[in-house]
Structure formats: C-alpha cells, structure tokens
Design a protein around this motif. Structure first.
Motif, PDB file in Angstrom:
ATOM      1  N   PHE A 238      98.181 -40.252  18.841  1.00  0.00           N
ATOM      2  CA  PHE A 238      97.077 -40.496  19.762  1.00  0.00           C
ATOM      3  C   PHE A 238      97.275 -41.816  20.486  1.00  0.00           C
ATOM      4  CE2 PHE A 238      95.849 -42.589  15.859  1.00  0.00           C
ATOM      5  CZ  PHE A 238      95.226 -43.758  16.274  1.00  0.00           C
ATOM      6  N   GLU A 239      96.627 -41.893  21.634  1.00  0.00           N
ATOM      7  CA  GLU A 239      96.602 -43.127  22.412  1.00  0.00           C
ATOM      8  C   GLU A 239      95.296 -43.163  23.178  1.00  0.00           C
ATOM      9  OE1 GLU A 239      99.062 -45.415  25.991  1.00  0.00           O
ATOM     10  OE2 GLU A 239      99.954 -43.732  24.919  1.00  0.00           O
ATOM     11  N   PHE A 240      94.585 -44.272  23.077  1.00  0.00           N
ATOM     12  CA  PHE A 240      93.321 -44.394  23.778  1.00  0.00           C
ATOM     13  C   PHE A 240      93.571 -44.665  25.259  1.00  0.00           C
ATOM     14  CE2 PHE A 240      91.891 -45.236  19.426  1.00  0.00           C
ATOM     15  CZ  PHE A 240      90.756 -44.429  19.382  1.00  0.00           C
ATOM     16  N   ARG A 241      92.630 -44.193  26.072  1.00  0.00           N
ATOM     17  CA  ARG A 241      92.806 -44.288  27.512  1.00  0.00           C
ATOM     18  C   ARG A 241      92.564 -45.694  28.050  1.00  0.00           C
ATOM     19  NH1 ARG A 241      93.170 -40.557  31.327  1.00  0.00           N
ATOM     20  NH2 ARG A 241      92.622 -38.894  29.858  1.00  0.00           N
ATOM     21  N   SER A 242      91.557 -46.377  27.565  1.00  0.00           N
ATOM     22  CA  SER A 242      91.182 -47.664  28.135  1.00  0.00           C
ATOM     23  C   SER A 242      91.429 -48.807  27.155  1.00  0.00           C
ATOM     24  CB  SER A 242      89.702 -47.655  28.534  1.00  0.00           C
ATOM     25  OG  SER A 242      88.883 -47.631  27.383  1.00  0.00           O
ATOM     26  N   LEU A 243      91.412 -50.010  27.709  1.00  0.00           N
ATOM     27  CA  LEU A 243      91.584 -51.204  26.887  1.00  0.00           C
ATOM     28  C   LEU A 243      90.437 -51.338  25.905  1.00  0.00           C
ATOM     29  CD1 LEU A 243      92.944 -53.885  26.191  1.00  0.00           C
ATOM     30  CD2 LEU A 243      91.685 -54.918  28.078  1.00  0.00           C
ATOM     31  N   LEU A 244      89.220 -51.043  26.352  1.00  0.00           N
ATOM     32  CA  LEU A 244      88.062 -51.128  25.471  1.00  0.00           C
ATOM     33  C   LEU A 244      88.213 -50.201  24.278  1.00  0.00           C
ATOM     34  CD1 LEU A 244      85.174 -51.985  24.761  1.00  0.00           C
ATOM     35  CD2 LEU A 244      84.362 -50.149  26.266  1.00  0.00           C
ATOM     36  N   HIS A 245      88.599 -48.968  24.536  1.00  0.00           N
ATOM     37  CA  HIS A 245      88.759 -48.011  23.445  1.00  0.00           C
ATOM     38  C   HIS A 245      89.957 -48.360  22.563  1.00  0.00           C
ATOM     39  CE1 HIS A 245      86.415 -44.977  26.060  1.00  0.00           C
ATOM     40  NE2 HIS A 245      85.603 -45.532  25.189  1.00  0.00           N
ATOM     41  N   SER A 246      90.946 -49.017  23.129  1.00  0.00           N
ATOM     42  CA  SER A 246      92.122 -49.376  22.338  1.00  0.00           C
ATOM     43  C   SER A 246      91.765 -50.327  21.204  1.00  0.00           C
ATOM     44  CB  SER A 246      93.197 -50.016  23.230  1.00  0.00           C
ATOM     45  OG  SER A 246      93.722 -49.073  24.143  1.00  0.00           O
TER      46      SER A 246
END
Length: 243
Positions: free
Chosen positions: A186-194
């Motif tokens: 998986f990889e989160f889309r945004s910096l916030l979600h990361s």
C-alpha cells in the motif's frame, strides 16, 4: 551644466547595464557571452567576457511539502504465511465475504458489496483512523477456495492498495488444515495520510491474519486447531517506476 549631467548619465547607464548583465548571468550561466541589443549592448557584452571570481551554482529549489512527500510517500509491503486449523474452503469463505469485514477487520467501519459479476465483486469500504474517516472502492477477484485478490480502484486515501490471499491444503498429517499466504502492499495518496503509514501498518496490516483467524474460530468453533506460523515479515520499500 551639460558637462556635469553627461558623466552622471553615463554612470547611471553603466550601473543599469551591470545590474542587467548580472541578472542574466545568475539566471543562466550558459548565456554569459550573449550580446544584448540596446544602448548599453557593448558594455554588457564586454562585462560578460570578464572572468567571474567564483563560479555561480544554481540549486534547484524544492518546497517543504514536496521535500516531505519525497521522504514519507513510500510504498510499504507485508507478507505472512501460516498453517491454520481450518480447511481452505472455510478460510476462503471468510476472506471472500467482504460485506462482513465491518464486523471484524481492524478499523473497518463499513463494508458493502455494490456489484457482483461471475465471481468478481466491487466493494466499498470505509476505514477510520479518528479523526480521519475515508472511503475507497476495491475490485475483488476470486479463484474459489484458492485465492482472493483486492485492488483499490479509487478513493482519496490510497494511491495504491493490493491484498492477496492464497489458500492450499496443509500436509497430509494435518487434516482439516490449510496453508495461507497473505500479502499486502500500500501507499497513501497524500502527505497528510502518509503520516498514518506506521499506524496503519502496525494496527491493521500486522493484525490482519489474526483478525481473519479469529473470525474463522467464531464461525467454525470446534474445528479449530492451533495455527503455526511458518514465516512473517514486514518490509518498507521506496516506490519504483516499475510499480
């Protein structure tokens, strides 16, 4: 009066040319020998040929957000294999019942199958990390009693999410048991979600097999034998162009 003004005007022109020439050199060192047309063209061309005391180096600028994103936006992977005291058919049934995930999958608040066709389903899931609650859609492809694969197709939470479950009969001396292989990337889309990556990895991904085993124990109580973990590993990888 004219004799006094002329030197001042000439000095002003020289200073203007110096400023203009230095801007050109700073903006593009390769253009240092380009002649500029105009009343001070000769002066600017002449100054451009003079050796610079120290070479000018341009450093590409990068905003804080982009810099942070390059550090935190990573694809993470996890794989685990176990021998469970349930048949391949039983474990397949648990994993393939996506609409039931809301009852036992960690942090899954809602799960709904919105489309089914020839064994394939489209599922909408809602996952909550207070105060953040996000929805996403997965395409679920199954090979009955052998494999369940889910791939995120849209949503603001993940730029990539893929889970694969595989089931196979255990050794002959372990009847009513199966070997399961679980893999997720998986990889989160945004910096916030990361910023949620570690929490998601530890609280959801690493607990996934346990959650499904507990679900099987609830559904098939009396058929359960202790599981044996053959291997377990978690890895974190930089995203590569091949993915």
């Amino acid at each position: 009066m004219a004799s006094k003004i002329t030197p001042l005007l000439f000095r002003a022109l020289v200073e203007m040319c110096e400023v203009h020439s230095s801007k050109v050199v700073r903006g593009n060192p390769n253009r240092a020998n380009i002649r500029h047309l105009g009343s001070c063209g000769v002066l600017s061309a002449r100054r451009a040929t003079l050796p610079l005391s120290s070479p000018l180096r341009t450093t590409p600028s990068r905003s804080f957000i982009n810099l942070a994103a390059s550090i935190t936006a990573r694809r993470m992977e996890y794989s685990e294999s176990r021998t469970l005291g349930y048949t391949p058919e039983q474990m397949y049934s648990v994993v393939a019942s996506v609409d039931q995930y809301q009852h036992f999958v960690p942090w899954c608040k809602k799960s709904r199958v919105v489309k089914g066709r020839k064994g394939d389903v489209r599922a909408q899931l809602e996952i909550g990390f207070p105060p953040i609650v996000e929805r996403y859609t997965s395409e679920v492809t199954v090979v009955p009693n052998h494999q369940v694969r889910a791939v995120c197709t849209d949503g603001s939470l993940f730029s990539h999410l893929e889970t694969i479950w595989r089931f196979a009969p255990a050794a002959e001396d372990q009847p009513d048991s199966c070997n399961i292989d679980f893999h997720v990337s998986f990889e989160f889309r945004s910096l916030l979600h990361s910023q949620l990556a570690t929490l998601f990895f530890d609280e959801v991904v690493k607990q996934m097999v346990n959650a499904f085993e507990s679900r099987a124990a609830k559904l098939y109580r009396g058929h359960h034998t202790p599981s044996r973990r053959r291997q377990r590993g978690g890895e974190q990888h930089e995203k590569t162009p091949t993915h």
